[in-house]
Design a protein around this motif. Structure first.
Motif, mmCIF file in Angstrom:
data_model
loop_
_atom_site.group_PDB
_atom_site.id
_atom_site.type_symbol
_atom_site.label_atom_id
_atom_site.label_comp_id
_atom_site.label_asym_id
_atom_site.label_seq_id
_atom_site.Cartn_x
_atom_site.Cartn_y
_atom_site.Cartn_z
ATOM 1 N N THR A 184 47.906 32.740 57.258
ATOM 2 C CA THR A 184 47.285 34.140 57.108
ATOM 3 C C THR A 184 46.454 33.931 55.895
ATOM 4 O O THR A 184 45.679 34.943 55.628
ATOM 5 C CB THR A 184 48.209 35.222 57.122
ATOM 6 O OG1 THR A 184 49.078 35.104 56.060
ATOM 7 C CG2 THR A 184 48.855 35.544 58.256
ATOM 8 N N ASN A 185 46.658 32.931 55.038
ATOM 9 C CA ASN A 185 46.016 32.794 53.885
ATOM 10 C C ASN A 185 44.507 32.536 53.902
ATOM 11 O O ASN A 185 44.258 31.065 54.340
ATOM 12 C CB ASN A 185 46.649 31.904 52.929
ATOM 13 C CG ASN A 185 46.151 31.799 51.265
ATOM 14 O OD1 ASN A 185 44.692 31.968 51.017
ATOM 15 N ND2 ASN A 185 46.729 31.584 50.470
ATOM 16 N N ASN A 186 43.255 33.221 53.723
ATOM 17 C CA ASN A 186 42.140 32.873 53.816
ATOM 18 C C ASN A 186 41.314 32.413 52.701
ATOM 19 O O ASN A 186 40.021 32.628 52.381
ATOM 20 C CB ASN A 186 41.469 33.660 54.875
ATOM 21 C CG ASN A 186 41.903 33.789 56.271
ATOM 22 O OD1 ASN A 186 42.102 32.493 56.628
ATOM 23 N ND2 ASN A 186 42.065 34.576 56.661
ATOM 24 N N GLU A 187 41.980 32.809 51.350
ATOM 25 C CA GLU A 187 41.438 32.812 50.124
ATOM 26 C C GLU A 187 41.468 31.156 49.633
ATOM 27 O O GLU A 187 40.349 30.973 49.007
ATOM 28 C CB GLU A 187 42.392 33.541 49.225
ATOM 29 C CG GLU A 187 42.334 35.009 49.522
ATOM 30 C CD GLU A 187 43.172 35.980 48.575
ATOM 31 O OE1 GLU A 187 43.778 35.367 47.566
ATOM 32 O OE2 GLU A 187 43.199 37.131 48.605
ATOM 33 N N VAL A 188 42.434 30.615 49.758
ATOM 34 C CA VAL A 188 42.507 29.171 49.430
ATOM 35 C C VAL A 188 41.920 28.186 50.457
ATOM 36 O O VAL A 188 42.410 27.836 51.519
ATOM 37 C CB VAL A 188 43.970 28.712 48.935
ATOM 38 C CG1 VAL A 188 44.120 27.084 48.543
ATOM 39 C CG2 VAL A 188 44.543 29.592 48.121
ATOM 40 N N LYS A 189 40.730 27.892 50.349
ATOM 41 C CA LYS A 189 39.956 27.077 51.003
ATOM 42 C C LYS A 189 39.498 25.494 50.721
ATOM 43 O O LYS A 189 39.071 24.993 51.475
ATOM 44 C CB LYS A 189 38.547 27.732 51.405
ATOM 45 C CG LYS A 189 38.551 29.082 51.702
ATOM 46 C CD LYS A 189 37.257 29.790 51.728
ATOM 47 C CE LYS A 189 37.156 31.250 52.196
ATOM 48 N NZ LYS A 189 35.998 32.053 52.147
ATOM 49 N N SER A 190 39.896 25.061 49.549
ATOM 50 C CA SER A 190 39.654 23.867 49.120
ATOM 51 C C SER A 190 40.451 23.629 47.867
ATOM 52 O O SER A 190 41.119 24.715 47.301
ATOM 53 C CB SER A 190 38.397 23.565 48.808
ATOM 54 O OG SER A 190 37.759 24.389 47.724
ATOM 55 N N PHE A 191 40.386 22.509 47.279
ATOM 56 C CA PHE A 191 41.204 22.088 46.099
ATOM 57 C C PHE A 191 40.626 22.903 44.824
ATOM 58 O O PHE A 191 41.090 23.016 43.879
ATOM 59 C CB PHE A 191 41.139 20.639 45.646
ATOM 60 C CG PHE A 191 41.995 19.919 46.775
ATOM 61 C CD1 PHE A 191 43.266 19.790 46.444
ATOM 62 C CD2 PHE A 191 41.581 19.445 47.907
ATOM 63 C CE1 PHE A 191 44.390 19.139 47.380
ATOM 64 C CE2 PHE A 191 42.485 18.495 48.621
ATOM 65 C CZ PHE A 191 43.915 18.362 48.417
ATOM 66 N N ASP A 192 39.404 23.363 45.079
ATOM 67 C CA ASP A 192 38.690 23.990 43.825
ATOM 68 C C ASP A 192 39.362 25.394 43.849
ATOM 69 O O ASP A 192 39.350 26.199 42.637
ATOM 70 C CB ASP A 192 37.242 24.668 44.450
ATOM 71 C CG ASP A 192 36.442 23.357 44.346
ATOM 72 O OD1 ASP A 192 36.791 22.088 43.568
ATOM 73 O OD2 ASP A 192 35.379 23.283 45.198
ATOM 74 N N PHE A 193 40.155 25.924 44.710
ATOM 75 C CA PHE A 193 40.891 27.225 44.629
ATOM 76 C C PHE A 193 42.515 27.015 44.150
ATOM 77 O O PHE A 193 43.319 28.123 44.197
ATOM 78 C CB PHE A 193 40.839 27.981 45.986
ATOM 79 C CG PHE A 193 39.370 28.300 46.406
ATOM 80 C CD1 PHE A 193 39.085 29.617 46.117
ATOM 81 C CD2 PHE A 193 38.744 27.440 46.906
ATOM 82 C CE1 PHE A 193 37.904 29.952 46.650
ATOM 83 C CE2 PHE A 193 37.363 27.846 47.418
ATOM 84 C CZ PHE A 193 36.858 28.977 47.221
ATOM 85 N N VAL A 194 42.690 26.012 43.789
ATOM 86 C CA VAL A 194 44.121 25.513 43.362
ATOM 87 C C VAL A 194 44.458 26.323 41.929
ATOM 88 O O VAL A 194 45.583 26.860 41.753
ATOM 89 C CB VAL A 194 44.665 24.297 43.407
ATOM 90 C CG1 VAL A 194 45.904 23.722 42.852
ATOM 91 C CG2 VAL A 194 44.521 23.618 44.637
ATOM 92 N N LYS A 195 43.639 26.248 40.978
ATOM 93 C CA LYS A 195 43.678 26.450 39.604
ATOM 94 C C LYS A 195 44.420 28.192 39.878
ATOM 95 O O LYS A 195 43.765 28.816 40.251
ATOM 96 C CB LYS A 195 42.483 26.424 38.956
ATOM 97 C CG LYS A 195 42.676 26.859 37.345
ATOM 98 C CD LYS A 195 41.374 26.614 36.578
ATOM 99 C CE LYS A 195 41.705 26.821 35.000
ATOM 100 N NZ LYS A 195 40.495 26.577 34.329
ATOM 101 N N GLY A 196 45.295 27.810 38.828
ATOM 102 C CA GLY A 196 46.062 29.533 38.799
ATOM 103 C C GLY A 196 46.822 29.881 39.753
ATOM 104 O O GLY A 196 47.729 31.087 39.833
ATOM 105 N N ARG A 197 46.876 29.185 41.023
ATOM 106 C CA ARG A 197 47.751 29.521 42.075
ATOM 107 C C ARG A 197 49.217 28.999 41.830
ATOM 108 O O ARG A 197 49.377 27.992 41.340
ATOM 109 C CB ARG A 197 47.167 28.931 43.207
ATOM 110 C CG ARG A 197 45.583 29.612 43.740
ATOM 111 C CD ARG A 197 45.561 30.874 44.134
ATOM 112 N NE ARG A 197 43.916 31.278 44.397
ATOM 113 C CZ ARG A 197 43.719 32.101 45.121
ATOM 114 N NH1 ARG A 197 44.461 33.037 45.443
ATOM 115 N NH2 ARG A 197 42.252 32.238 44.921
ATOM 116 N N ARG A 198 50.247 29.674 42.664
ATOM 117 C CA ARG A 198 51.450 29.047 42.666
ATOM 118 C C ARG A 198 51.570 27.839 43.728
ATOM 119 O O ARG A 198 51.355 28.171 45.116
ATOM 120 C CB ARG A 198 52.338 29.948 42.989
ATOM 121 C CG ARG A 198 52.576 31.306 42.073
ATOM 122 C CD ARG A 198 53.434 32.468 42.616
ATOM 123 N NE ARG A 198 52.704 33.131 43.785
ATOM 124 C CZ ARG A 198 53.476 33.691 44.778
ATOM 125 N NH1 ARG A 198 54.657 34.111 44.611
ATOM 126 N NH2 ARG A 198 52.632 34.025 45.704
#
Length: 264
Positions: free
Chosen positions: A135-149
Motif C-alpha cells: 500500500t506504500n506508493n510514496e517510496v518509488k526508488s532509492f532516491d526516496f530512502v533518505k529519512g525513511r525507516r
C-alpha cells in the motif's frame, strides 16, 4: 663420567629440546588448512534462515545455494562440511573467535572487510531490491530512502547501503524479520537480496510487500577467511575455480535461484 661424555650428553639434550620446541611451535602456528585436513572437517558459518541461500527444507534439512556451494567446496578439499548456524550480526565475530573456518552466507568483500579479512574469488553476483508495503506508493526508488525507516540487519551488505543512503536503521535479526517489520508498518522499507525477495514472494504470493526498484549494480559475493589463512584461501579458490569450470556453480544457481547468478 668424563668431560667428553658430559658435553656430548648436554648437546644431545639441547638438540632434543630444540626439536621439541620447534615441533610445538609448528603445532601452535599450523595453518588452518592443515588443521582442517587433519580433523577431516571444514567448519562453516551460515545463518540457516536466509532462503534461498541458507535455510531448512520441509524435512528440517539445512540446504540452499550457499549451503550446497559450501558442501561442494568441502568435497573438493576431501573433508566433511560441518555447519555452525549463527545470526548474521554475530557471523564475522564467530570467524574471529574461530568458531568456524569460513563463512558462506552472501558476504560482500567491502574495503572495510578486506582490511581485516582475506576473501575468496566471487561465487555469486546479486542485486539489491527496495522492498515496501504493497500500500506504500510514496517510496518509488532509492532516491526516496533518505529519512525513511529501513529494517536491516545492522552489519549486512544491504544495511550498509541503506545507511549510506540516509535511512533510519531499524534493527532486524534476519531477512524474514526485516520483511515482517515492513509488512506490519514498523519500518517503511528494507533493502535486501533481489533473489531472496523473489523466492519469498514465490512461496508467499499474498505477502503484503512489493519490490519497487533494483540497485543499479550487482554486488560481488565471496567467502571471508582470517588474514592468517592464506593456504586455506588458495584451496578454497582452487575449489571454486573447479566448480565454476565444471558447471557445478551454474547448476546450483539455477536450482536454487532460478538464474545463473554465479556469473556477472
Amino acid at each position: 663420567m668424563t668431560t667428553q661424555n658430559l658435553t656430548r650428553r648436554t648437546l644431545v639434550a639441547a638438540a632434543s629440546a630444540a626439536a621439541f620446541a620447534f615441533s610445538f611451535a609448528g603445532a601452535v602456528h599450523a595453518d588452518t588448512l592443515d588443521l582442517v585436513k587433519a580433523s577431516g572437517e571444514l567448519k562453516i558459518g551460515t545463518e540457516g534462515v536466509y532462503a534461498p541461500y541458507t535455510y531448512h527444507d520441509d524435512k528440517g534439512n539445512l540446504t540452499g545455494y550457499d549451503v550446497e556451494v559450501a558442501r561442494s567446496i568441502a568435497a573438493k578439499l576431501g573433508v566433511k562440511p560441518v555447519f555452525v548456524e549463527t545470526q548474521w550480526d554475530g557471523m564475522i565475530a564467530g570467524l574471529d573467535a574461530k568458531r568456524f573456518d569460513i563463512v558462506v552466507n552472501q558476504v560482500t568483500p567491502t574495503p572495510e572487510r578486506r582490511a581485516k579479512y582475506l576473501f575468496s574469488v566471487p561465487y555469486t553476483y546479486n542485486k539489491g531490491a527496495l522492498i515496501v508495503k504493497k500500500t506504500n506508493n510514496e517510496v518509488k526508488s532509492f532516491d526516496f530512502v533518505k529519512g525513511r525507516r529501513a529494517a536491516q540487519t545492522l552489519t549486512s551488505n544491504w544495511g550498509k547501503l541503506a545507511d549510506a543512503l540516509g535511512a533510519e536503521i531499524v534493527g532486524a535479526a534476519d531477512f524474514p524479520s526485516s520483511v515482517q517489520l515492513v509488512a506490519t508498518g514498523r519500518a517503511d522499507l528494507t533493502i535486501n537480496s533481489e533473489l531472496s525477495t523473489l523466492d519469498f514472494l514465490r512461496i508467499q504470493p499474498n505477502a503484503p510487500v512489493k519490490i519497487v526498484a533494483l540497485w543499479k549494480d550487482p554486488i560481488e559475493i565471496a567467502i571471508p577467511l582470517r588474514k592468517s589463512d592464506a593456504a586455506l584461501q588458495a584451496a578454497v579458490n582452487k575449489a571454486l575455480d573447479e566448480l565454476q569450470a565444471d558447471g557445478t556453480l551454474s547448476k546450483l544457481a539455477l536450482q536454487f535461484l532460478g538464474t545463473d547468478a554465479s556469473k556477472k
